[in-house]
Scaffold this active site. Structure first.
Site, PDB file in Angstrom:
ATOM      1  N   ASP A   1       0.868  -1.185   0.000  1.00  0.00           N
ATOM      2  CA  ASP A   1       0.000   0.000   0.000  1.00  0.00           C
ATOM      3  C   ASP A   1       0.898   1.227   0.000  1.00  0.00           C
ATOM      4  O   ASP A   1       2.037   1.155  -0.455  1.00  0.00           O
ATOM      5  CB  ASP A   1      -0.952  -0.039   1.200  1.00  0.00           C
TER       6      ASP A   1
ATOM      7  N   HIS B   1       2.234   1.902  -3.169  1.00  0.00           N
ATOM      8  CA  HIS B   1       1.351   2.858  -3.820  1.00  0.00           C
ATOM      9  C   HIS B   1       1.897   4.277  -3.738  1.00  0.00           C
ATOM     10  O   HIS B   1       1.154   5.241  -3.910  1.00  0.00           O
ATOM     11  CB  HIS B   1      -0.051   2.801  -3.199  1.00  0.00           C
TER      12      HIS B   1
END
Length: 342
Positions: free
Chosen positions: A158, A181
Site C-alpha cells: 500500500d 502505492h
C-alpha cells in the site's frame, strides 16, 4: 503527561513483525515490572526484556500488551544471538521524539502509525512487505505536527507513506519507495470532522515500480476538508504506473457515489523537478472537484517518458488551471489549454 521518547537500535536482528519459527516463550514487559497505567515509565522493564531476548539462542518475542505505557528512553543494543520480534509497538501522543534504526518486516496492517504526535523524527527505517499485501502502509501519519521522515527505504503493498487528516508541517526526504502505492496525502473527505492537512514537503525521494508516485486523493462525498501548502520537489520515478496524481474521485472498490463531488478543497500544491519513467501512457492525472476546483497548482520542470505499447504519453486534467514554469514533458493539461484558447 508530556512524554519524551527516544529509542536507539543497534541490532540488525530486530524485526517488528511475525517471525516464522519463533519458538521461545513470549516475554511480556509486565513480567519485568512494566505497568500499563499511562504514567509509569517502562524503560527499565523494556530493557530487561530486551536483554533476556538478546541472550536467547532461539528467536524471541517481546510483547507490549494492549494498554497505555509511558516510555522515556530505551537503548536496545546488539548484536543478539537470534532474531527478536517486538509486538504491539506503535507511536502515539509523543513529543520531541526520535525513532531511528528500526526494521519492520511483513506487518499485517500498518507498519507504523504516528498519531497525535508533535516534533517527531523517523530516520534510517527499513520497512518491507510484499507488493501484493493489502493495507500494509509503511508509515501513516494522522493529526500530528512537525513530523520528519528521512533516510529510509520502504516497500509495501500500500502507500509507503500516507498522511491522514490533521497532518501539519510534515517533511519527507531521502525516502526510497517501492513496491507500493507511493507517497500519498489522503484519502481525505470520507469521515466527518476531519482536520485540514497543512504544510507537506516531499523532497529528494525515489519511487520504483510503484502503483502511484506522489498523490493527493479525496473521496467524492459531502464531508468537507482541506489540503493546502503541499509541495513535491526533486522526485525520481522509475517505472511508476501513475507518477503524478491529484484524484478527487477516489473511490476504491465502488465504496462511494461518484455523482457526489468531493468537498475537500485542495490549494497551493506544487510539482517541481519530477523526472523518470511512467509504466502507463497516462503519466499525469489532475482531476479535481467540480464543487471546489483546485487552486494555486504549480507545475515546473517535469520530464517523464513512457516506452510501452499503449500509445503516446498523455495527461488528464479536470477542474484545475495550473501555473506552469520550466519544461513540461509531456505537455501537462494540453487538451485543457487548447479548449480554453479556442
Amino acid at each position: 503527561m508530556s512524554t519524551t521518547f527516544c529509542i536507539t537500535l543497534f541490532s540488525s536482528w530486530l524485526l517488528l513483525a511475525s517471525i516464522v519459527g519463533a519458538q521461545s516463550r513470549p516475554l511480556d514487559v509486565r513480567s519485568f515490572g512494566a505497568k500499563g497505567d499511562g504514567v509509569s515509565d517502562i524503560s527499565q522493564a523494556l530493557l530487561s526484556a530486551w536483554k533476556a531476548a538478546c541472550n536467547s539462542p532461539k528467536p524471541s518475542t517481546i510483547v507490549i500488551p494492549r494498554g497505555t505505557f509511558g516510555l522515556l528512553q530505551a537503548t536496545l543494543e546488539g548484536p543478539c544471538k537470534a532474531p527478536i520480534e517486538l509486538q504491539n509497538f506503535s507511536f502515539n501522543f509523543l513529543n520531541n521524539s526520535i525513532i531511528s534504526g528500526i526494521a519492520s518486516l511483513n506487518s499485517k496492517l500498518f507498519h507504523m502509525n504516528i498519531l497525535g504526535c508533535n516534533n517527531v523524527t523517523l530516520s534510517r527505517l527499513t520497512i518491507t512487505a510484499p507488493g501484493t499485501s493489502l493495507n500494509t502502509d509503511g508509515i501513516h501519519v494522522g493529526r500530528s505536527s512537525g513530523v520528519n521522515i528521512t533516510d529510509s527505504t520502504i516497500g509495501t503493498g500500500d502507500d509507503c507513506v500516507s498522511l491522514g487528516d490533521g497532518s501539519k508541517q510534515v517533511s519527507i526526504t531521502n525516502v526510497v519507495c517501492g513496491p507500493g502505492h507511493g507517497i500519498s496525502i489522503g484519502s481525505l473527505g470520507r469521515y466527518k470532522n476531519e482536520e485540514p492537512v497543512v504544510g507537506v514537503f516531499v523532497r529528494n525521494c525515489t519511487l520504483i515500480n510503484t502503483l502511484t508516485g506522489v498523490r493527493v486523493k479525496s473521496w467524492p462525498s459531502a464531508t468537507t476538508g482541506a489540503a493546502t501548502d503541499v509541495h513535491f520537489d526533486d522526485i525520481t520515478m522509475r517505472n511508476v504506473t501513475s507518477p503524478i496524481v491529484i484524484d478527487q474521485e477516489y473511490c476504491p472498490n465502488n465504496q462511494c457515489t461518484l455523482g457526489a463531488p468531493s468537498r475537500v478543497k485542495i490549494s497551493k500544491v506544487s510539482f517541481n523537478n519530477i523526472r523518470g519513467t511512467s509504466a502507463s501512457a497516462l503519466a499525469v492525472k489532475l482531476v479535481c472537484s467540480k464543487t471546489f476546483p483546485c487552486e494555486g497548482v504549480e507545475i515546473g520542470d517535469i520530464d517523464l517518458a513512457y516506452h510501452g505499447s499503449l500509445g503516446n504519453i498523455t495527461t488528464n486534467c479536470a477542474n484545475v488551471q495550473p501555473t506552469f514554469m520550466g519544461r513540461q514533458n509531456p505537455p501537462i493539461c494540453a487538451k485543457n489549454n487548447a479548449a480554453q484558447s479556442s
